[in-house]
Design an enzyme around this catalytic site. Structure first.
Site, short mmCIF file in Angstrom:
data_model
loop_
_atom_site.label_atom_id
_atom_site.label_comp_id
_atom_site.label_asym_id
_atom_site.label_seq_id
_atom_site.Cartn_x
_atom_site.Cartn_y
_atom_site.Cartn_z
N ASP A 3 13.18 -8.81 -3.01
CA ASP A 3 12.41 -8.06 -2.02
C ASP A 3 12.17 -6.63 -2.50
O ASP A 3 13.06 -6.00 -3.07
CB ASP A 3 13.20 -8.05 -0.71
CG ASP A 3 12.44 -7.45 0.45
OD1 ASP A 3 11.38 -8.00 0.80
OD2 ASP A 3 12.92 -6.45 1.02
N GLU A 30 8.89 -9.38 -5.67
CA GLU A 30 7.86 -8.92 -4.76
C GLU A 30 7.46 -7.52 -5.21
O GLU A 30 8.10 -6.53 -4.87
CB GLU A 30 8.37 -8.88 -3.31
CG GLU A 30 7.27 -8.45 -2.34
CD GLU A 30 7.80 -7.93 -1.01
OE1 GLU A 30 7.10 -8.09 0.00
OE2 GLU A 30 8.90 -7.34 -0.98
#
Length: 509
Positions: A188, A250
């Site tokens: 993330d 990401e």
């Protein structure tokens, strides 16, 4: 033998919304385990689980209080082990979602080790002019009056990656899950770990608004600092010491050449390419982005149209029957390219973005924006498995309401004209061909509203054509035969393809 992820189809499970096994209205690990055969039958190679770690749930699991345990809301470590065992029995890999940019403010570190966070002494004004992705300033005060940075919700303080202890702790966390048998990690906010050492103000004139700081060009001191890449150099050494483990980042940057820096033989295996989802359903807009991705990402580009943070692409493409036709055609086109498609739960049903009434919204983005931005709840509503009141998701009250278009798995299962059946056909055909397909893509000159390409298939040619405009004709290679048609209405006569609007076809010649 090629790495498994090079052309893997990865199915994203938003844990809260996939399947609830205990009737509390929230999805959980046993619920996922029970439905893994569905994912395998769909044709996926791997499943990506959103965070299931111990969390106060201020951001629904992306605020982690213990990276090495399962939140009781979702089950236990034993449930996770059972999920891994069942996935591996079915031939599915399991990718775990890690959140290294920030923790929960309830993580023991925040109280016991403040030096592991970006905390600055009390002063009348915040240390700089940075804003939160969720709205409002990126700085909040501790009870002492000191400031701490949170690029997301105030309950998500950013970690100071310039502290060597943070690196040591994260290496321990990686090994904990690798030793447990997970097959990889989705990282993330992978581009956000380091911040400018001087915490300099963003340049004057930076456009405001939620999400503006995701653009590294506008926020040069916030995102994509060069030191961040060194983290993944070390993490790659760790994952390479285990067999066949994946890291996908990401990296939410608009410049694909910058994103591509994160992917290398000594760094991440993959990074998400979000430019495709930002383009309209127009061949002239899509083709340059596809060409660039193939050029800069090498062996394993990724293809993303929907996820838990994005408006579902059925809705972005117009909604209703037209949106479903376009969404299926776009996905089918990406499935024909080299690389790794990431599918989001429910897109194989043609689900649209749901309307969640204000009183039922839960996304912190909605509240932090002063309730001016609807937030991401609309793409996170529960998966409809059946047509009963709880849609087979729960026997209780679901944490978010079901979408109005909740056309269930059960309703589509045996319907050969359904979106689900179309996904299954495309994924099965893709799997049967992919080991024999060449990596080189040759683009067809087929008209402004048409996107087409071919790849070698043994001694034959495999091709895909997508029509984003009005019905048209396209000349195909001699002897071409259709092997897939998303609307069932295309025809080939003497190597001329009659291609309706909003349709994609695969052919072999």
């Amino acid at each position: 033998m090629s790495a498994w992820w090079r052309d893997a189809v990865v199915y994203q499970v938003y844990v809260r919304s996939f399947a609830d096994s205990d009737g509390d209205g929230v999805g959980d690990l046993p619920g996922i385990t029970a439905h893994l055969p569905y994912v395998a039958e769909l044709g996926a190679d791997a499943v990506w689980l959103t965070p299931f770690f111990t969390s106060p749930m201020a951001d629904h699991g992306y605020d982690v209080a213990d990276y090495c345990d399962v939140d009781p809301l979702f089950g236990s470590l034993a449930d996770l082990d059972a999920l891994l065992a069942e996935a591996h029995r079915l031939g599915l890999r399991v990718i775990v979602d890690l959140v290294p940019n920030h923790t929960s403010d309830q993580h023991p570190w925040f109280a016991q080790h403040p030096d592991r966070y970006l905390i600055r002494p009390a002063s009348p004004e915040p240390p700089n002019n940075w804003t939160s992705v969720f709205g409002g300033p990126a700085w909040s005060r501790l009870p002492s009056g000191d400031w701490y940075l949170h690029l997301f919700a105030p309950q998500q303080p950013d970690v100071d990656w310039r502290n060597p202890v943070v690196h040591e702790e994260w290496e321990r966390i990686l090994r904990f899950w690798l030793d447990r048998g997970v097959d990889g990690f989705r990282i993330d906010v992978a581009h956000g770990l380091y911040k400018d050492a001087q915490l300099r103000d963003n340049p004057a004139g930076l456009r405001g608004g939620i999400g503006a700081d995701l653009d590294a060009i506008d926020s040069p001191y916030v995102w994509d600092q060069p030191e961040t890449l060194t983290v993944y150099d070390r993490w790659r050494e760790i994952t390479d010491s285990y067999e066949e483990r994946l890291m996908v980042g990401e990296v939410f940057l608009k410049d694909l050449t910058r994103v591509a820096r994160y992917v290398a033989p000594h760094r991440l295996h993959q990074a998400f390419n979000f430019l495709v989802m930002s383009k309209p359903f127009e061949a002239a807009a899509l083709q340059p982005v596809l060409e660039q991705a193939l050029a800069v990402f090498g062996e394993s580009p990724t293809w993303v149209l929907s996820n838990h943070d994005l408006v579902r692409h059925t809705t972005r493409y117009g909604g209703g029957d037209q949106g479903r036709r376009r969404a299926l055609a776009a996905t089918t086109t990406l499935l024909a390219l080299p690389g790794s498609p990431y599918l989001y739960q429910g897109e194989e049903l043609g689900l649209e973005q749901s309307y969640v009434p204000p009183a039922l919204r839960q996304d912190p983005m909605y509240f932090n924006s002063g309730k001016t931005v609807p937030g991401r709840d609309g793409c996170r509503t529960p998966m409809p498995w059946t047509d009963d009141p709880g849609h087979g998701f729960t026997t209780g009250s679901p944490w978010l309401p079901f979408g109005a278009d909740a056309t269930s798995v059960a309703a589509q299962q045996d319907d050969t004209a359904s979106v689900l059946s179309a996904y299954r056909r495309a994924l099965a055909l893709r799997r049967s061909l992919r080991d024999d397909l060449g990596r080189e893509v040759t683009w067809l000159d087929a008209g402004e509203s048409v996107l087409g390409f071919t790849r070698a298939l043994g001694g034959d040619v495999f091709g895909c054509v997508l029509n984003t405009g009005a019905a048209t004709q396209v000349t195909l290679p001699a002897g071409a035969e259709l092997v897939l048609d998303t609307t069932g209405t295309a025809r080939v006569t003497r190597d001329v393809l009659e291609l309706p609007a909003d349709t994609a076809v695969w052919f072999r010649a």
